[in-house]
Design a protein around this motif. Structure first.
Motif, PDB file in Angstrom:
ATOM      1  N   LEU A 177     -32.185  11.261 -54.798  1.00 28.88           N
ATOM      2  CA  LEU A 177     -32.699   9.946 -55.349  1.00 28.88           C
ATOM      3  C   LEU A 177     -33.273  10.046 -56.948  1.00 28.88           C
ATOM      4  CD1 LEU A 177     -34.947   8.096 -52.527  1.00 28.88           C
ATOM      5  CD2 LEU A 177     -32.593   7.389 -53.341  1.00 28.88           C
ATOM      6  N   ALA A 235     -43.973   2.800 -52.324  1.00 29.90           N
ATOM      7  CA  ALA A 235     -43.888   3.639 -51.119  1.00 29.90           C
ATOM      8  C   ALA A 235     -45.398   3.642 -50.413  1.00 29.90           C
ATOM      9  CB  ALA A 235     -43.182   5.001 -51.086  1.00 29.90           C
ATOM     10  N   ARG A 295     -45.831   4.113 -46.904  1.00 30.52           N
ATOM     11  CA  ARG A 295     -44.994   5.305 -46.491  1.00 30.52           C
ATOM     12  C   ARG A 295     -45.344   6.313 -47.390  1.00 30.52           C
ATOM     13  NH1 ARG A 295     -40.986   3.609 -48.809  1.00 30.52           N
ATOM     14  NH2 ARG A 295     -41.159   1.269 -49.122  1.00 30.52           N
ATOM     15  N   THR A 322     -37.923   5.505 -51.028  1.00 27.41           N
ATOM     16  CA  THR A 322     -36.666   5.075 -50.633  1.00 27.41           C
ATOM     17  C   THR A 322     -35.801   4.455 -51.625  1.00 27.41           C
ATOM     18  OG1 THR A 322     -37.287   2.842 -49.502  1.00 27.41           O
ATOM     19  CG2 THR A 322     -37.513   4.438 -47.988  1.00 27.41           C
ATOM     20  N   ASP A 360     -34.864   1.314 -51.632  1.00 27.84           N
ATOM     21  CA  ASP A 360     -35.490  -0.015 -51.688  1.00 27.84           C
ATOM     22  C   ASP A 360     -36.592   0.044 -52.832  1.00 27.84           C
ATOM     23  OD1 ASP A 360     -33.777  -1.247 -49.968  1.00 27.84           O
ATOM     24  OD2 ASP A 360     -35.155  -1.193 -48.090  1.00 27.84           O
ATOM     25  N   ASP A 361     -37.343   1.089 -52.630  1.00 27.99           N
ATOM     26  CA  ASP A 361     -38.387   1.132 -53.823  1.00 27.99           C
ATOM     27  C   ASP A 361     -37.764   1.119 -55.224  1.00 27.99           C
ATOM     28  OD1 ASP A 361     -40.397   1.244 -51.829  1.00 27.99           O
ATOM     29  OD2 ASP A 361     -40.074   3.650 -51.411  1.00 27.99           O
TER      30      ASP A 361
END
Length: 334
Positions: free
Chosen positions: A233, A278, A283, A287, A289-290
């Motif tokens: 990432l 997150a 979390r 991810t 999505d973040d």
């Protein structure tokens, strides 16, 4: 043992975050994503620029946030005649009544607060706008050769009106880059608008209770940096930022519409806000999505479009959307 303490602290702080958002929503109807982005910026330790037409509760949103926090709050109404000393402070001549000696004392301005609302920041000249730069980046103010540290946490939320440009001074790119997020506020939905009318035209006034203090915010800001993000990432973010630059990008969409791309600070902002998001969502790892969610407010003011894009009504959000798909395609993520 340290992990247990951290997990326990995170749980308690996350509960406070949920209560914080709940207190704000006593007054603000809808705008869920906007509130999330503001709180993410607060957790990440950055500043926000809020843009929206008049009447969308920008000022009310910031004021309500301040009421839900045990922090000092000051509002500065930016006007064409506002001077730098009006916001950072000035020296005043005082006299010691015992010795009769006179001396200069620095009288702190409204920037010496935890939360500062810079209302209509584009209505004041560049000289006054630039007075914010040191405070935003270094969290300190220098006056008369002496440096004064600002209280932490320190959070600036600036607002501007995108449609009435007469008598305004657009923020230079160097100052725009100091804002962690550029948040655009749109019109409410039909149901939200009906709820707003119902809630604001009667006699009932909701009471906002302060639920989070400065120590909580500083702890959360420390925990944000402990949220993990894997190397894939990080590499994706690096390639995404590099793809915004026309001279190095392999994305034809960028070469056609973009004049200048984002700098390394954009990558730092994207990773930091993804970590904050997150943690805000409960979390402890970032991810995709973040990253996708935070890419828009992070890149919105750091990617400069060319005249052709403006003529064709191409927005920076359009460019970001295309980039997210293009880079993910190359990385085999879609």
């Amino acid at each position: 043992m340290a992990l247990e303490i951290t997990a326990s602290a995170v749980t308690q702080l996350q509960e406070k975050l949920s209560r914080l958002k709940g207190e704000i929503q006593k007054v603000i109807v809808g705008q869920d994503n906007i509130l999330d982005e503001i709180l993410v910026a607060l957790l990440a330790g950055g500043h926000c620029l809020l843009e929206g037409v008049p009447g969308l509760a920008k000022t009310l949103m910031v004021r309500t946030l301040s009421q839900a926090l045990h922090l000092n709050f000051r509002r500065i109404q930016f006007t064409p005649d506002l001077m730098p000393t009006d916001i950072i402070g000035t020296e005043i001549l005082e006299e010691d009544h015992v010795t009769g000696k006179r001396f200069f004392k620095f009288n702190k301005g409204p920037l010496f607060s935890n939360i500062v609302l810079a209302d209509e920041i584009n209505r004041t000249p560049p000289k006054t706008q630039s007075a914010l730069l040191e405070a935003m980046q270094e969290f300190e103010i220098t006056y008369g050769g002496q440096t004064y540290p600002l209280d932490r946490p320190f959070f600036i939320l600036a607002t501007q009106n995108p449609i009435e440009q007469a008598g305004t001074y657009p923020l230079p790119e160097a100052q725009l880059d100091r804002f962690l997020l550029y948040i655009r506020i749109g019109y409410p939905t039909a149901q939200e608008e009906a709820d707003i009318l119902r809630n604001t035209t009667g006699t009932k006034k909701p009471k906002v209770e302060p639920v989070v203090n400065g120590e909580d915010i500083l702890q959360l800001q420390g925990l944000v940096r402990e949220v993990t993000i894997n190397d894939d990432l990080i590499q994706y973010v690096a390639e995404l930022i590099r793809a915004t630059r026309p001279d190095t990008s392999t994305v034809s969409y960028v070469k056609e519409w973009v004049r200048w791309g984002a700098g390394p600070r954009a990558g730092q902002a994207l990773i930091l806000t993804a970590k904050a998001r997150a943690l805000f969502k409960g979390r402890y790892a970032v991810t995709m999505d973040d990253i996708k969610a935070m890419a828009y407010p992070v890149l919105r003011h750091r990617v400069l479009l060319n005249f052709k894009a403006e003529a064709e009504r191409i927005s920076t959000d359009d460019v970001t959307r295309e980039l997210l798909q293009a880079v993910a395609r190359v990385k085999g993520l879609i």
